[in-house]
Write a protein that holds these residues in place. Structure first.
Motif, PDB file in Angstrom:
ATOM      1  N   ALA A  37       0.869  -1.249  -0.139  1.00  0.00           N
ATOM      2  CA  ALA A  37      -0.083   0.128  -0.190  1.00  0.00           C
ATOM      3  C   ALA A  37       0.801   1.445  -0.172  1.00  0.00           C
ATOM      4  N   GLU A  38       0.568   2.196  -0.926  1.00  0.00           N
ATOM      5  CA  GLU A  38       1.218   3.665  -0.864  1.00  0.00           C
ATOM      6  C   GLU A  38       0.282   4.550  -0.250  1.00  0.00           C
ATOM      7  N   ARG A  39       1.040   5.611   0.169  1.00  0.00           N
ATOM      8  CA  ARG A  39       0.290   6.763   0.496  1.00  0.00           C
ATOM      9  C   ARG A  39       0.903   8.143  -0.250  1.00  0.00           C
ATOM     10  N   TYR A  40      -0.205   8.833  -0.827  1.00  0.00           N
ATOM     11  CA  TYR A  40       0.277   9.999  -1.706  1.00  0.00           C
ATOM     12  C   TYR A  40      -0.552  11.305  -1.093  1.00  0.00           C
ATOM     13  N   ALA A  41       0.137  12.391  -1.211  1.00  0.00           N
ATOM     14  CA  ALA A  41      -0.670  13.555  -0.862  1.00  0.00           C
ATOM     15  C   ALA A  41      -0.402  14.653  -2.069  1.00  0.00           C
ATOM     16  N   ILE A  42      -1.395  15.410  -2.326  1.00  0.00           N
ATOM     17  CA  ILE A  42      -1.417  16.696  -3.072  1.00  0.00           C
ATOM     18  C   ILE A  42      -1.650  17.997  -2.189  1.00  0.00           C
ATOM     19  N   LEU A  43      -0.456  18.578  -2.009  1.00  0.00           N
ATOM     20  CA  LEU A  43      -0.491  19.864  -1.086  1.00  0.00           C
ATOM     21  C   LEU A  43      -0.445  20.925  -1.877  1.00  0.00           C
ATOM     22  N   VAL A  44      -1.716  21.974  -1.723  1.00  0.00           N
ATOM     23  CA  VAL A  44      -1.719  23.108  -2.692  1.00  0.00           C
ATOM     24  C   VAL A  44      -1.903  24.254  -1.667  1.00  0.00           C
ATOM     25  N   GLY A  45      -1.025  25.248  -2.041  1.00  0.00           N
ATOM     26  CA  GLY A  45      -0.833  26.465  -1.327  1.00  0.00           C
ATOM     27  C   GLY A  45      -0.932  27.847  -2.135  1.00  0.00           C
ATOM     28  N   VAL A  46      -1.856  28.615  -1.892  1.00  0.00           N
ATOM     29  CA  VAL A  46      -1.876  29.968  -2.845  1.00  0.00           C
ATOM     30  C   VAL A  46      -2.321  30.913  -2.123  1.00  0.00           C
ATOM     31  N   ASP A  47      -1.257  31.900  -1.855  1.00  0.00           N
ATOM     32  CA  ASP A  47      -1.488  33.141  -0.980  1.00  0.00           C
ATOM     33  C   ASP A  47      -1.461  34.166  -1.842  1.00  0.00           C
ATOM     34  N   LYS A  48      -0.409  34.287  -2.959  1.00  0.00           N
ATOM     35  CA  LYS A  48      -0.509  35.299  -3.845  1.00  0.00           C
ATOM     36  C   LYS A  48      -1.155  35.228  -4.962  1.00  0.00           C
ATOM     37  N   TYR A  49      -2.432  35.786  -5.190  1.00  0.00           N
ATOM     38  CA  TYR A  49      -3.124  35.347  -6.636  1.00  0.00           C
ATOM     39  C   TYR A  49      -2.832  36.487  -7.620  1.00  0.00           C
ATOM     40  N   SER A  50      -2.622  36.033  -8.846  1.00  0.00           N
ATOM     41  CA  SER A  50      -2.327  36.553 -10.308  1.00  0.00           C
ATOM     42  C   SER A  50      -3.462  37.937 -10.151  1.00  0.00           C
ATOM     43  N   PHE A  51      -4.579  37.734 -10.015  1.00  0.00           N
ATOM     44  CA  PHE A  51      -5.538  38.827 -10.213  1.00  0.00           C
ATOM     45  C   PHE A  51      -5.554  39.867  -9.011  1.00  0.00           C
ATOM     46  N   ILE A  52      -4.813  39.650  -8.098  1.00  0.00           N
ATOM     47  CA  ILE A  52      -4.832  40.732  -6.839  1.00  0.00           C
ATOM     48  C   ILE A  52      -3.597  41.276  -7.087  1.00  0.00           C
ATOM     49  N   THR A  53      -3.865  42.659  -7.252  1.00  0.00           N
ATOM     50  CA  THR A  53      -2.412  43.363  -7.371  1.00  0.00           C
ATOM     51  C   THR A  53      -1.924  44.257  -6.211  1.00  0.00           C
ATOM     52  N   ALA A  54      -2.724  44.565  -5.213  1.00  0.00           N
ATOM     53  CA  ALA A  54      -2.352  45.211  -4.040  1.00  0.00           C
ATOM     54  C   ALA A  54      -1.579  44.399  -3.071  1.00  0.00           C
ATOM     55  N   PRO A  55      -0.551  44.321  -2.731  1.00  0.00           N
ATOM     56  CA  PRO A  55       0.371  43.666  -1.933  1.00  0.00           C
ATOM     57  C   PRO A  55      -0.386  43.379  -0.494  1.00  0.00           C
ATOM     58  N   THR A  56      -1.038  44.668   0.064  1.00  0.00           N
ATOM     59  CA  THR A  56      -1.831  44.415   1.498  1.00  0.00           C
ATOM     60  C   THR A  56      -3.017  43.654   1.191  1.00  0.00           C
ATOM     61  N   GLN A  57      -3.450  43.194  -0.036  1.00  0.00           N
ATOM     62  CA  GLN A  57      -4.701  42.337   0.133  1.00  0.00           C
ATOM     63  C   GLN A  57      -4.317  40.887  -0.023  1.00  0.00           C
ATOM     64  N   GLN A  58      -3.135  40.668  -0.095  1.00  0.00           N
ATOM     65  CA  GLN A  58      -2.812  39.022  -0.455  1.00  0.00           C
ATOM     66  C   GLN A  58      -2.800  38.436   0.806  1.00  0.00           C
ATOM     67  N   LEU A  59      -2.907  37.094   0.966  1.00  0.00           N
ATOM     68  CA  LEU A  59      -2.707  36.212   2.086  1.00  0.00           C
ATOM     69  C   LEU A  59      -1.281  35.970   2.299  1.00  0.00           C
ATOM     70  N   ARG A  60      -0.657  35.445   3.525  1.00  0.00           N
ATOM     71  CA  ARG A  60       0.586  35.347   3.684  1.00  0.00           C
ATOM     72  C   ARG A  60       1.200  33.907   4.036  1.00  0.00           C
ATOM     73  N   GLY A  61       0.194  33.027   4.366  1.00  0.00           N
ATOM     74  CA  GLY A  61       0.856  31.883   4.954  1.00  0.00           C
ATOM     75  C   GLY A  61       0.920  30.696   4.249  1.00  0.00           C
ATOM     76  N   ALA A  62       0.517  30.641   2.977  1.00  0.00           N
ATOM     77  CA  ALA A  62       0.404  29.445   2.396  1.00  0.00           C
ATOM     78  C   ALA A  62       1.593  28.643   2.316  1.00  0.00           C
ATOM     79  N   GLN A  63       2.930  29.091   2.220  1.00  0.00           N
ATOM     80  CA  GLN A  63       4.037  28.280   2.202  1.00  0.00           C
ATOM     81  C   GLN A  63       4.207  27.620   3.463  1.00  0.00           C
ATOM     82  N   THR A  64       4.060  28.458   4.678  1.00  0.00           N
ATOM     83  CA  THR A  64       3.845  27.807   6.084  1.00  0.00           C
ATOM     84  C   THR A  64       3.026  26.583   5.970  1.00  0.00           C
TER      85      THR A  64
END
Length: 622
Positions: free
Chosen positions: A74-101
């Motif tokens: 038996a194998e164990r697989y994971a897909i881990l997705v993190g998005v904080d800086k979205y392409s359609f949001i240009t203002a840095p103050t409106q971005q999320l900050r914690g996806a990589q963590t």
């Protein structure tokens, strides 16, 4: 009546008895042992690798001769997705900050369980990439495999495909990096995850889905909140008048989310000195699982969710994280085996290599150090004008930091964005400053008000004693949850009945084989608030235990289905540390005497000068 879940050890395997008393597949075990013994005695075997090769060949030969196939591992697989800086949001103050963590924390934890993780971070997390990765798992996973899909980012809602004109019952979605502020097309609908999980489930693959986002977020964005005020959802004009459907997910497997379909998710400042942000839910959930592993346990999803829910219910009750409620609820999880069986397929910590055990211990130690700190925050309610508000915050913060440093060891000021244990709400005018705190360790709904010319005066008028008591009870609980008991006394604690409905009473019997001093803490899943149940003013029994005692209790009417934790903490009555007595007769003197006693007890346990032990009992509320 609610059944108490039975936790299974995934490491236990069937053992064959005689040659003919088990079905043929199980009798393969006996042959393997015989083949292994035969090969081991063969003089030609010169190394362990050769031994293993011959053993595998013997096993395969038997399988071919008997008409059996050798099951793939038996194998164990994971897909881990993190998005904080979205392409359609240009203002840095409106971005999320914690996806990589978030993704890093999840990946580290799943590595302990043996998962092969595919990390899809930020600009990589396009719609096409996510759809491709889901498809790759469909092609790869087989019967018995474990699969995890994790997403940290923003969600949204879309019209129901079957009823596109309706404003109610809209479907939750996940917004990829190349999402749009207006178009719904790039979004990943929850129905895609449901269909994906169904395809895997029909093939015997076990699926777990974890989402740290919201879909319709009532996040407040005004000054000084103890979280990142940027919503973890995308609001679009096309659906702004709509409402998400009530049921977030309707597929197989384990599904856990930071919020319900109509709730909120948050990021907070995980480490202020390093300016490191994370998803609040991911932070609490992952660290709860790792802490259990560090204790040698094989935790279930319900264990990690219980700790996260208890923590956040307290915060929502204090009205600083509106709409936050990790889902599903306790009642739902207690009725489904997928949540009470070992999480992520289970893990026998004792069989891990030394470096993995050391990594678990190190991660748990970092979290324990964080949790040992009693964190106090300030929230300015008045004045409302920004400049005056900031000035009031700066002055009050300075006074609070000085008090904490002087009076409360192991406490710290919680800066804006970081998670607190207590929030002091401040209202200031030209002549006075008033402070408000909600609940304490004995009366969780009571509102306390303190007044003075400034915050320092409020602290001296009773707010300081209030914070001391909250700090000490919190430290005592955290010590009992993270440290190993040092006293070898034997405790017996039983409740009758163990399963109760709201309003019902129960008896608690407790005995210890040596003279002891007793503290009893409780926390229930209804609100997550930690309280000290004993000692209490007017109690008919003393803290000094010399014989078995019987105590009574009642389940409050506002309790929800789930668990109520009762934890007895005991220390030797006779020790080298002189412990002050608590005044149980005079209610006006009780709190100050309890603070004096807890100072000595908690300090003695922390500095290893006082032995202690504990016993935890969980009541089931139905």
């Amino acid at each position: 009546m609610m059944a108490i879940p039975r936790f299974l050890d995934s490491s236990i395997t069937p053992q064959c008895g005689g040659q003919n008393d088990l079905p043929p597949p199980l009798c393969l075990c006996a042959f393997v042992v015989q083949a292994f013994q035969s090969v081991r005695n063969h003089q030609a075997v010169k190394s362990q690798s050769a031994l293993l090769r011959n053993w595998k060949q013997s096993t395969l030969a038997l399988a071919l001769l008997s008409g059996f196939t050798v099951p793939a591992r038996a194998e164990r697989y994971a897909i881990l997705v993190g998005v904080d800086k979205y392409s359609f949001i240009t203002a840095p103050t409106q971005q999320l900050r914690g996806a990589q963590t978030d993704v890093s924390m999840m990946k580290r934890m799943l590595e302990f369980y043996g998962y092969q993780s595919t990390v899809v971070l930020r600009s990589e997390a396009t719609r096409k990439r996510l759809v491709d990765e889901l498809g790759n798992i469909i092609k790869t996973a087989k019967d018995g495999d474990e699969v995890v899909f994790y997403f940290s980012g923003r969600g949204s809602i879309a019209p129901d495909i079957n009823n596109p004109q309706s404003k109610s019952g809209m479907e939750p979605t996940l917004v990829p990096f190349d999402g749009s502020p207006t178009s719904l097309d790039p979004d990943i609908r929850i129905r895609r995850l449901e269909d994906w999980a169904k395809q895997l489930d029909t093939r015997g693959v076990k699926v777990s889905i974890i989402l740290d986002c919201s879909f319709q977020s009532p996040t407040r964005s005004d000054f000084g909140r103890q979280y990142n005020p940027i919503p973890r959802s995308v609001s679009r004009s096309l659906t702004s008048a709509g409402e998400a459907r009530e049921k977030l997910y309707d597929g197989p497997g384990a599904f856990m989310s930071a919020s319900p379909a109509r709730g909120s998710a948050y990021e907070w400042l995980q480490n202020s000195s390093e300016s490191r942000w994370s998803g609040a839910f991911t932070d609490q959930f992952v660290n709860s699982i790792v802490a259990a592993l560090n204790r040698g346990e094989n935790p279930a999803f319900i264990d990690g969710m219980r700790e996260a829910q208890a923590y956040f219910k307290d915060k929502v009750k204090a009205d600083y994280m509106p709409g936050l409620l990790p889902s599903p609820d306790m009642a739902t999880m207690m009725e489904a085996s997928v949540y009470v069986d070992p999480a992520f397929g289970g893990l026998d910590v004792s069989k891990l290599p030394a470096d993995s055990k050391a990594s678990i211990a190190a991660q748990a130690r970092i979290q324990a150090e964080r949790e040992r700190k009693f964190r106090v925050a300030i929230e300015i309610m008045e004045p409302t004008e920004d400049k005056q508000r900031l000035q009031t915050y700066q002055k009050a913060s300075k006074d609070l930091e000085a008090f904490l440093k002087e009076r409360l060891p192991n406490s710290e000021f919680a800066p804006v964005g970081s998670p607190p244990d207590v929030i002091v709400q401040v209202r200031a005018d030209k002549n006075k400053l008033s402070t408000t705190v909600t609940g304490d360790d004995m009366e969780k709904s009571k509102v306390y008000n303190f007044t003075g010319k400034d915050l320092r005066a409020s602290l001296n008028s009773g707010l300081g004693t209030y914070l001391e008591l909250r700090s000490l009870v919190s430290r005592l609980y955290r010590l009992s949850a993270t440290e190993t008991p040092t006293w070898k006394a034997k405790i017996d604690m039983r409740a009758d009945p163990i399963s109760l409905a709201r309003g019902e009473t129960f008896d608690l019997d407790l005995s210890v084989d040596q003279e002891a001093m007793l503290f009893l803490l409780n926390r229930d899943d209804a609100d997550g608030v930690l309280q000290i149940a004993f000692p209490q003013p007017g109690a008919p029994i003393l803290q000094h235990l010399t014989a078995p005692i019987k105590m009574g209790g009642t389940i409050e009417n506002d309790s929800s289905n789930g668990r109520m934790m009762l934890r007895a903490i005991l220390i030797p009555f006779k020790s080298s540390v002189r412990i002050p007595e608590v005044d149980l007769k005079d209610e006006t003197k009780f709190r100050e005497s309890l603070v004096r006693q807890l100072k000595v007890v908690v300090d003695g346990i922390e500095k290893k000068r006082l032995e202690w032990t504990s016993k935890t009992l969980n009541l089931r509320i139905r």
